[in-house]
Design a protein around this motif. Sequence first.
Motif, short mmCIF file in Angstrom:
data_model
loop_
_atom_site.label_atom_id
_atom_site.label_comp_id
_atom_site.label_asym_id
_atom_site.label_seq_id
_atom_site.Cartn_x
_atom_site.Cartn_y
_atom_site.Cartn_z
N ARG A 167 0.86 -1.18 0.00
CA ARG A 167 0.00 0.00 0.00
C ARG A 167 0.90 1.23 0.00
NH1 ARG A 167 -3.00 -3.55 -0.92
NH2 ARG A 167 -5.07 -3.98 -0.06
N ARG A 168 1.21 1.75 -1.17
CA ARG A 168 2.18 2.83 -1.33
C ARG A 168 1.79 4.10 -0.58
NH1 ARG A 168 5.71 2.44 -6.01
NH2 ARG A 168 5.40 0.47 -7.11
N LYS A 169 0.48 4.37 -0.49
CA LYS A 169 0.03 5.62 0.10
C LYS A 169 0.22 5.68 1.61
CE LYS A 169 -3.43 6.60 -3.47
NZ LYS A 169 -4.88 6.83 -3.74
N LEU A 170 0.47 4.53 2.24
CA LEU A 170 0.54 4.48 3.69
C LEU A 170 1.91 4.87 4.25
CD1 LEU A 170 -1.52 1.26 4.49
CD2 LEU A 170 -2.23 3.63 4.76
N TRP A 171 2.95 4.81 3.42
CA TRP A 171 4.30 5.11 3.91
C TRP A 171 5.23 5.44 2.77
CZ3 TRP A 171 5.81 -0.24 6.48
CH2 TRP A 171 5.49 -1.28 5.60
N SER A 172 6.45 5.87 3.11
CA SER A 172 7.43 6.21 2.08
C SER A 172 7.95 4.95 1.42
CB SER A 172 8.61 6.98 2.70
OG SER A 172 9.39 6.12 3.52
N GLU A 173 8.44 5.07 0.19
CA GLU A 173 8.95 3.91 -0.52
C GLU A 173 10.15 3.30 0.20
OE1 GLU A 173 9.63 4.44 -4.65
OE2 GLU A 173 7.53 4.90 -5.10
N GLU A 174 11.02 4.14 0.72
CA GLU A 174 12.20 3.65 1.41
C GLU A 174 11.82 2.83 2.65
OE1 GLU A 174 16.34 5.35 3.45
OE2 GLU A 174 14.84 6.72 2.64
N LYS A 175 10.90 3.37 3.43
CA LYS A 175 10.43 2.67 4.64
C LYS A 175 9.74 1.37 4.27
CE LYS A 175 8.92 2.41 9.04
NZ LYS A 175 9.78 2.17 10.21
N ALA A 176 8.90 1.42 3.24
CA ALA A 176 8.16 0.23 2.83
C ALA A 176 9.10 -0.89 2.42
CB ALA A 176 7.21 0.57 1.68
N ARG A 177 10.08 -0.58 1.58
CA ARG A 177 11.03 -1.61 1.14
C ARG A 177 11.77 -2.22 2.32
NH1 ARG A 177 12.07 2.08 -3.09
NH2 ARG A 177 11.22 1.34 -5.08
N SER A 178 12.23 -1.38 3.22
CA SER A 178 13.00 -1.85 4.36
C SER A 178 12.19 -2.79 5.24
CB SER A 178 13.50 -0.65 5.18
OG SER A 178 14.12 -1.08 6.37
N VAL A 179 10.97 -2.37 5.59
CA VAL A 179 10.14 -3.17 6.50
C VAL A 179 9.65 -4.45 5.82
CG1 VAL A 179 8.00 -3.20 7.83
CG2 VAL A 179 9.45 -1.16 7.84
N LEU A 180 9.18 -4.33 4.59
CA LEU A 180 8.65 -5.51 3.90
C LEU A 180 9.74 -6.54 3.65
CD1 LEU A 180 6.21 -3.86 1.32
CD2 LEU A 180 5.69 -4.83 3.56
N LEU A 181 10.94 -6.08 3.34
CA LEU A 181 12.06 -7.01 3.13
C LEU A 181 12.43 -7.70 4.43
CD1 LEU A 181 13.86 -7.90 0.78
CD2 LEU A 181 15.56 -6.23 1.55
N ASN A 182 12.38 -6.97 5.52
CA ASN A 182 12.69 -7.55 6.83
C ASN A 182 11.67 -8.62 7.21
OD1 ASN A 182 13.89 -7.88 9.42
ND2 ASN A 182 12.44 -6.41 10.29
N ILE A 183 10.38 -8.32 7.02
CA ILE A 183 9.35 -9.30 7.34
C ILE A 183 9.46 -10.52 6.44
CG2 ILE A 183 6.86 -9.73 7.38
CD1 ILE A 183 6.48 -6.81 8.18
N ALA A 184 9.71 -10.28 5.14
CA ALA A 184 9.84 -11.39 4.20
C ALA A 184 11.00 -12.32 4.57
CB ALA A 184 10.03 -10.86 2.79
N SER A 185 12.06 -11.76 5.14
CA SER A 185 13.22 -12.56 5.53
C SER A 185 12.90 -13.51 6.67
CB SER A 185 14.39 -11.65 5.91
OG SER A 185 14.16 -11.03 7.17
N LYS A 186 11.86 -13.18 7.45
CA LYS A 186 11.47 -14.00 8.59
C LYS A 186 10.35 -14.98 8.25
CE LYS A 186 12.48 -10.03 11.61
NZ LYS A 186 13.71 -10.56 12.24
N ALA A 187 9.76 -14.84 7.06
CA ALA A 187 8.61 -15.66 6.68
C ALA A 187 9.04 -16.98 6.05
CB ALA A 187 7.72 -14.90 5.70
#
Length: 316
Positions: A167-187
């Motif tokens: 959901r791009r509108k909810l946060w900055s692209e930089e923040k989104a990539r960082s958080v989503l990549l971190n969660i994906a690494s734990k999934a």
Amino acid sequence: MDVVTIGETMVLFTPNTTGFMRYANQFSMKFGGAESNVAIGLARLGHQVGWISKVGNDEFGKALVSFIKGEGVDVSRVKVDQTLPTGIYFKELRRANDVRVYYYRRGSAASALSKVDLDGEYIAKAKYLHVTGITPALSDSCEDTILEAIEIAKMNGVQVVFDPNLRRKLWSEEKARSVLLNIASKADIVLPGISEGEFMFGESDPKKIAECYLNNGASTVVVKLGAKGASYYTNKDYEFVPGYPVDQVVDPVGAGDGFAAGFLSGLLKGLCLQDAVKQANAVGAFVTTVNGDVEGLPDAEEIEGLFNNINQDVDR
């Protein structure tokens, strides 16, 4: 418990007429949220599922919790916030294949979810924990909550399933990539679409997207390809599974959630990856034929009937 999921559900208002919403004077009220959509989809397919969230102490919150409970989902871990409201959103049906969604969720009760709202024993008893990239985008406390839930799951051998659901509108692209990549690494399992692969890795090829997620730590990646179907990948093999044709797409919103429900249901039933993805494609297709996020989710009998009809056609 088969699956526990965490996230915000909102009240959905849809105009009773098509066209620009500015001309609408009557709306129907429904409910929608990625995680509860998945929960309802799983419940309809015969599984035990729990939903963790927060709602306001208002009529909207009471209505949506009652609705989700009525669909067979355990809502015993849903908290009520005494000061913040339940979120709402609007779905504008401008014309065929042109559906637009407008969210009014800033400062909602669910955006105040925190680690203290989690019941560790509840999560530990599940077979799967399902999370999306929407919840951590709502606030820092929501991000912390999702990460804590994942840690609880991993400590107790619970498989983590992650749908990036960007959901791009909810946060900055930089923040989104960082958080989503971190969660994906734990999934353990990641369910991205092509657009999310392009956003995360600059890749549009399904195989390359899957390789990026596998190299990041996932053991299984299922790349959703819309109406075409989906491809699944592990470190050992991959295969494309074609989708199911739909005569007319009425409302595509929620199809990805239906896909996730169908896939998880397949795993819970012990299906191989190919058949689990086949079922996921079918559930996603069902969702697109009805207006509403959950109204088109099929039950187990409908899915079984679909596959039986297909098998009969093949045998002829």
